[in-house]
Design an enzyme around this catalytic site. Structure first.
Site, PDB file in Angstrom:
ATOM      1  N   SER A  75      21.415  37.302  39.892  1.00 25.49           N
ATOM      2  CA  SER A  75      21.018  37.236  38.484  1.00 25.49           C
ATOM      3  C   SER A  75      22.030  37.907  37.553  1.00 25.49           C
ATOM      4  O   SER A  75      21.855  37.895  36.344  1.00 25.49           O
ATOM      5  CB  SER A  75      19.653  37.915  38.289  1.00 25.49           C
ATOM      6  OG  SER A  75      19.787  39.310  38.412  1.00 25.49           O
ATOM      7  N   ARG A  76      23.069  38.507  38.107  1.00 22.63           N
ATOM      8  CA  ARG A  76      24.083  39.239  37.322  1.00 22.63           C
ATOM      9  C   ARG A  76      23.456  40.349  36.490  1.00 22.63           C
ATOM     10  O   ARG A  76      23.914  40.650  35.394  1.00 22.63           O
ATOM     11  CB  ARG A  76      24.864  38.285  36.405  1.00 22.63           C
ATOM     12  CG  ARG A  76      25.645  37.225  37.148  1.00 22.63           C
ATOM     13  CD  ARG A  76      26.416  36.352  36.176  1.00 22.63           C
ATOM     14  NE  ARG A  76      27.113  35.282  36.886  1.00 22.63           N
ATOM     15  CZ  ARG A  76      27.875  34.374  36.291  1.00 22.63           C
ATOM     16  NH1 ARG A  76      28.016  34.398  34.987  1.00 22.63           N
ATOM     17  NH2 ARG A  76      28.486  33.440  36.983  1.00 22.63           N
ATOM     18  N   ASP A  77      22.401  40.936  37.013  1.00 19.46           N
ATOM     19  CA  ASP A  77      21.731  42.006  36.276  1.00 19.46           C
ATOM     20  C   ASP A  77      22.312  43.356  36.664  1.00 19.46           C
ATOM     21  O   ASP A  77      23.230  43.448  37.480  1.00 19.46           O
ATOM     22  CB  ASP A  77      20.215  41.957  36.526  1.00 19.46           C
ATOM     23  CG  ASP A  77      19.425  42.236  35.267  1.00 19.46           C
ATOM     24  OD1 ASP A  77      19.777  43.200  34.560  1.00 19.46           O
ATOM     25  OD2 ASP A  77      18.478  41.480  34.983  1.00 19.46           O
ATOM     26  N   ASP A 104      23.291  47.481  30.034  1.00 22.06           N
ATOM     27  CA  ASP A 104      24.181  48.525  29.533  1.00 22.06           C
ATOM     28  C   ASP A 104      25.589  47.959  29.464  1.00 22.06           C
ATOM     29  O   ASP A 104      25.992  47.125  30.268  1.00 22.06           O
ATOM     30  CB  ASP A 104      24.096  49.819  30.353  1.00 22.06           C
ATOM     31  CG  ASP A 104      24.493  49.665  31.807  1.00 22.06           C
ATOM     32  OD1 ASP A 104      24.440  48.530  32.326  1.00 22.06           O
ATOM     33  OD2 ASP A 104      24.844  50.679  32.433  1.00 22.06           O
ATOM     34  N   CYS A 116      35.401  52.589  34.333  1.00 23.11           N
ATOM     35  CA  CYS A 116      35.038  51.187  34.521  1.00 23.11           C
ATOM     36  C   CYS A 116      36.208  50.230  34.299  1.00 23.11           C
ATOM     37  O   CYS A 116      36.071  49.028  34.511  1.00 23.11           O
ATOM     38  CB  CYS A 116      33.868  50.824  33.602  1.00 23.11           C
ATOM     39  SG  CYS A 116      32.301  51.495  34.209  1.00 23.11           S
ATOM     40  N   HIS A 156      27.485  60.680  50.903  1.00 20.62           N
ATOM     41  CA  HIS A 156      28.466  60.325  51.928  1.00 20.62           C
ATOM     42  C   HIS A 156      29.865  60.531  51.370  1.00 20.62           C
ATOM     43  O   HIS A 156      30.132  60.219  50.204  1.00 20.62           O
ATOM     44  CB  HIS A 156      28.287  58.866  52.365  1.00 20.62           C
ATOM     45  CG  HIS A 156      29.191  58.462  53.486  1.00 20.62           C
ATOM     46  ND1 HIS A 156      29.053  58.949  54.764  1.00 20.62           N
ATOM     47  CD2 HIS A 156      30.264  57.635  53.517  1.00 20.62           C
ATOM     48  CE1 HIS A 156      29.989  58.434  55.540  1.00 20.62           C
ATOM     49  NE2 HIS A 156      30.744  57.627  54.805  1.00 20.62           N
ATOM     50  N   SER A 157      30.755  61.072  52.207  1.00 21.02           N
ATOM     51  CA  SER A 157      32.133  61.312  51.773  1.00 21.02           C
ATOM     52  C   SER A 157      33.108  60.773  52.802  1.00 21.02           C
ATOM     53  O   SER A 157      32.819  60.747  53.999  1.00 21.02           O
ATOM     54  CB  SER A 157      32.373  62.816  51.568  1.00 21.02           C
ATOM     55  OG  SER A 157      32.192  63.514  52.794  1.00 21.02           O
ATOM     56  N   LYS A 181      37.106  48.311  37.546  1.00 22.77           N
ATOM     57  CA  LYS A 181      36.284  47.225  38.085  1.00 22.77           C
ATOM     58  C   LYS A 181      37.113  45.980  38.372  1.00 22.77           C
ATOM     59  O   LYS A 181      38.088  45.689  37.670  1.00 22.77           O
ATOM     60  CB  LYS A 181      35.203  46.833  37.066  1.00 22.77           C
ATOM     61  CG  LYS A 181      33.926  47.628  37.151  1.00 22.77           C
ATOM     62  CD  LYS A 181      32.875  47.004  36.237  1.00 22.77           C
ATOM     63  CE  LYS A 181      31.523  47.673  36.387  1.00 22.77           C
ATOM     64  NZ  LYS A 181      30.507  47.017  35.547  1.00 22.77           N
ATOM     65  N   ASP A 226      27.229  53.052  41.689  1.00 25.55           N
ATOM     66  CA  ASP A 226      28.446  52.913  40.891  1.00 25.55           C
ATOM     67  C   ASP A 226      29.353  54.096  41.193  1.00 25.55           C
ATOM     68  O   ASP A 226      28.884  55.233  41.284  1.00 25.55           O
ATOM     69  CB  ASP A 226      28.116  52.871  39.389  1.00 25.55           C
ATOM     70  CG  ASP A 226      29.120  52.033  38.610  1.00 25.55           C
ATOM     71  OD1 ASP A 226      30.330  52.160  38.903  1.00 25.55           O
ATOM     72  OD2 ASP A 226      28.711  51.278  37.727  1.00 25.55           O
TER      73      ASP A 226
END
Length: 343
Positions: A44-46, A222, A13, A135-136, A16, A64
Site C-alpha cells: 500500500s506504500r503506507d 509523514d 533520509c 541489535h548491533s 534512502k 527506520d
C-alpha cells in the site's frame, strides 16, 4: 574536546533508496497468501504495517535507520529516534515499545555510541514507550535507528490514501531540513538555520498526532525521504488530484538561498525524476521547487482533513507551538489535468 561523527556519504533520509528503484524491487517480491488481519502492508506504500489482533486493537509496526546528518552524536540519536517513531503517529497510533538498530565501527570510541543511544532512548521515553532491546553489528560506518511497535484501534487507522475530494491538506512542520543539512556540511548554513532544522527534526510528531485525532482526518502520512511532493503523490494514489498553494507551505527561510546556490542532494534530484512528471508548477521559483522535492529527515505530518474543520485544526496545532499551515486542497480525479498543481 567534543567528539564528532565522521560524515557518511548521505545522512538522514537522504540515504534512502529512490522511490522508483524501490518500487521495481517490491513489485517482484512474492506476496504469499493474503492475511485478512493484515490491514496495511508494504504493497500500500503506507508508513507502517498494521495487523489486527482483536476487535479493538491492532499492532502498528515500523523500522527506520540511517547514517548521521549532524555532528553531535546525542542530537543524531534524538533525530533518528524521532524519525522512526513518526511512522506510528502517521498511522494514528500510540508508541509502546522500541528496539535499537545499531551499525558501529569497532575502532570508534564507544562513548559516541553511548551518546547516540542516549539521545534515542530519551525520545522513546518522551513518546511514552519502552526501549526493550535491540541489535548491533560492526560496520564501516555509523548507522542508527529503531524498530517500533505501537497500537491503534482498527477503525481509527490513518492510512495515507483515504483522502476525499474537498479535504484540506495541513502540513505540521517546515520543509527544507535536507537542504539546510547539506549546506551545513560545506560550512554554508547559518547557526540559526541549523538550530531551527535540528529543533524541527527532534520534535516528535506525537503532539500533532494527538491533536489530529480530535478532528475528521481522512488520511495522513509523514513527510520524509521521498519529499513533500513524493509523499503527496503516494497519498493521491491515482484516485485524486490536488492543488498546492506554495505561498502557504511552511519553509525554513534560509533554504531558499541555499537551493538557489545549488546546495542540493542527489536524493532530491531522484525525487524530482520520480515525482516531477505528475506535477505542474505555475510561476514557482526554482528554490521552492527544490524545497518541495527536498528529502526531509523526521519531517512533519501531512494530513487530509474535512474542509470545514481545517481552520480549527490549523489553529490548535499553531497554539501548540507547531508551524502548521493549510497548504492545499484535494480534488476529484481528472485525468486530463496534472495530478498535482503547485501555484
Amino acid at each position: 574536546m567534543e567528539e564528532k561523527i565522521v560524515f557518511c556519504k548521505g545522512g538522514g533520509c537522504t540515504a534512502k533508496l529512490g522511490a522508483g528503484v524501490l518500487s521495481r524491487v517490491l513489485e517482484k517480491l512474492p506476496r504469499g497468501e493474503q492475511d485478512p488481519s493484515l490491514l496495511v502492508g508494504y504493497d500500500s506504500r503506507d508508513d507502517a504495517a498494521v495487523y489486527k489482533i482483536s476487535d479493538d486493537t491492532a499492532i502498528v509496526q515500523t523500522l527506520d535507520f540511517f547514517p548521521p546528518m549532524v555532528d553531535d552524536p546525542y542530537t543524531f540519536g534524538q533525530i533518528a529516534a524521532a524519525n522512526a517513531l513518526s511512522d506510528i503517529y502517521a498511522m494514528g497510533g500510540e508508541v509502546k515499545t522500541a528496539l535499537n538498530i545499531v551499525c558501529f565501527p569497532e575502532k570508534m570510541d564507544l562513548n559516541i555510541l553511548g551518546e547516540i543511544m542516549r539521545g534515542g532512548s530519551e525520545k522513546v521515553i518522551e513518546a511514552g514507550g519502552t526501549l526493550a532491546g535491540g541489535h548491533s553489528i560492526a560496520d564501516s560506518d555509523v548507522k542508527y535507528g529503531l524498530s517500533v511497535m505501537g497500537v491503534v484501534h482498527p477503525d481509527r487507522v490513518l492510512a495515507n490514501n483515504q483522502g476525499q475530494p474537498g479535504d484540506k491538506l495541513i502540513l505540521t512542520k517546515k520543509l527544507g531540513v535536507g537542504i539546510i543539512c547539506t549546506a551545513n556540511r560545506v560550512g554554508e548554513a547559518s547557526e540559526a538555520a541549523m538550530h531551527e532544522a535540528i529543533r524541527s527534526m527532534t520534535t516528535l510528531n506525537k503532539y500533532a498526532s494527538e491533536i489530529c485525532r480530535k478532528y475528521d482526518v481522512h488520511a495522513c502520512t509523514d513527510v520524509t525521504g521521498f519529499s513533500f511532493l513524493g509523499h503527496l503523490h503516494e497519498m493521491l494514489d491515482g484516485k485524486l488530484n490536488c492543488c498546492i498553494d506554495a505561498s502557504e507551505v511552511p519553509v525554513i527561510e534560509e533554504a531558499h538561498r541555499h537551493a538557489d546556490e545549488f546546495l542540493l542532494t542527489a536524493a532530491g534530484q531522484r525525487n524530482r525524476n520520480h515525482t516531477g512528471p505528475f506535477v505542474e508548477f505555475r510561476n514557482i521559483p526554482f528554490s521552492m521547487e527544490e524545497i518541495l522535492f527536498d528529502p526531509q529527515t523526521s519531517g512533519g505530518l501531512l494530513a487530509a482533513v474535512k474542509a470545514e474543520q481545517a481552520e480549527a485544526l490549523e489553529a490548535e496545532l499553531q497554539n501548540a507551538g507547531l508551524p502548521a499551515k493549510i497548504v492545499g486542497t484535494l480534488l476529484e480525479k481528472n485525468s486530463e489535468a496534472p495530478e498535482i498543481v503547485v501555484e
